[in-house]
Design a protein around this motif. Structure first.
Motif, PDB file in Angstrom:
ATOM      1  N   ASP A  58       0.805  -1.226   0.000  1.00 10.63           N
ATOM      2  CA  ASP A  58       0.000   0.000   0.000  1.00 10.63           C
ATOM      3  C   ASP A  58       0.840   1.279   0.000  1.00 10.63           C
ATOM      4  O   ASP A  58       0.318   2.385   0.118  1.00 10.63           O
ATOM      5  N   THR A  59       2.136   1.145  -0.176  1.00  8.83           N
ATOM      6  CA  THR A  59       3.040   2.294  -0.186  1.00  8.83           C
ATOM      7  C   THR A  59       2.773   3.167  -1.406  1.00  8.83           C
ATOM      8  O   THR A  59       2.655   2.668  -2.525  1.00  8.83           O
ATOM      9  N   GLU A  60       2.719   4.483  -1.160  1.00 10.30           N
ATOM     10  CA  GLU A  60       2.518   5.442  -2.255  1.00 10.30           C
ATOM     11  C   GLU A  60       3.766   6.281  -2.534  1.00 10.30           C
ATOM     12  O   GLU A  60       3.974   6.737  -3.650  1.00 10.30           O
ATOM     13  N   VAL A  61       4.595   6.503  -1.498  1.00 13.38           N
ATOM     14  CA  VAL A  61       5.802   7.316  -1.634  1.00 13.38           C
ATOM     15  C   VAL A  61       6.922   6.684  -0.822  1.00 13.38           C
ATOM     16  O   VAL A  61       6.703   6.253   0.314  1.00 13.38           O
ATOM     17  N   LEU A  82       7.907   3.533  -7.689  1.00 14.39           N
ATOM     18  CA  LEU A  82       7.199   4.512  -6.863  1.00 14.39           C
ATOM     19  C   LEU A  82       7.969   5.824  -6.820  1.00 14.39           C
ATOM     20  O   LEU A  82       9.197   5.830  -6.917  1.00 14.39           O
ATOM     21  N   ARG A 108      -0.628  10.774   2.038  1.00 13.62           N
ATOM     22  CA  ARG A 108      -0.160   9.587   1.327  1.00 13.62           C
ATOM     23  C   ARG A 108       0.531   8.616   2.283  1.00 13.62           C
ATOM     24  O   ARG A 108       1.095   9.024   3.286  1.00 13.62           O
ATOM     25  N   ARG A 109       0.488   7.317   1.936  1.00 12.26           N
ATOM     26  CA  ARG A 109       1.175   6.281   2.704  1.00 12.26           C
ATOM     27  C   ARG A 109       2.649   6.329   2.327  1.00 12.26           C
ATOM     28  O   ARG A 109       3.011   6.084   1.181  1.00 12.26           O
TER      29      ARG A 109
END
Length: 173
Positions: A58-61, A82, A108-109
């Protein structure tokens, strides 16, 4: 999971013995000179490839901490696909005056990325700073966990530390 030779090659490239003062203020008789594997493009690429499998889905950054985490986060971003942010220890007093440069972190995550973790002190400080900017941080990832309290310090802040390698990984070398 890294290939079986990767710990030995990292150890050969960056493990030093002597007397060293760590960022935490502790004195150590062994030191991992992370700039030695970060400066080797092939070795850094293999490190990043191994770390990519540890990035939470689920990582966005990806957020790399100044200074050693920057090379690692850029290499990791190539493998994880990413965007990344570059996190300063303090916002600079000129230009953009930002604490985090690059990808936006608010809402963000964000996965914290570091090279070597000892006490986890800088990760804890940077997590608090990024959370104040609106980042959702539950995980951190490092190349080497020295297994000297960093995992526990981060857990106290509700952050799970994952590591490509630990000090124990080098025990048989």
């Amino acid at each position: 999971m890294p290939d079986i030779d990767l710990p030995a090659r990292i150890h050969a490239a960056c493990h030093l013995t002597g007397e060293f003062v760590l960022r935490s203020g502790r004195t150590a008789t062994e030191y991992f000179d992370k700039y030695q594997f970060e400066a080797d493009p092939r070795l850094l690429d293999e490190v990043a490839a191994g770390m990519a499998a540890l990035v939470p889905p689920d990582t966005e950054v990806l957020a790399g901490l100044e200074m050693g985490g920057i090379a690692v986060v850029v290499a990791l971003a190539r493998h994880a696909g990413l965007p990344c942010a570059f996190v300063r220890k303090a916002a600079k007093p000129y230009g953009t005056r930002r604490l985090a440069e690059g990808a936006a972190v608010s809402g963000r995550r964000v996965l914290l990325v570091e090279d070597v973790v000892t006490s986890g002190g800088q990760l804890v400080l940077s997590a608090a700073d990024l959370r104040a900017l609106g980042a959702d941080i539950t995980d951190a990832l490092c190349v080497i966990d020295r297994e000297e309290g960093g995992r526990e310090a981060l857990a106290a802040e509700s952050i799970t530390l994952s590591a490509l390698l630990t000090r124990s990984s080098f025990a048989a070398l």
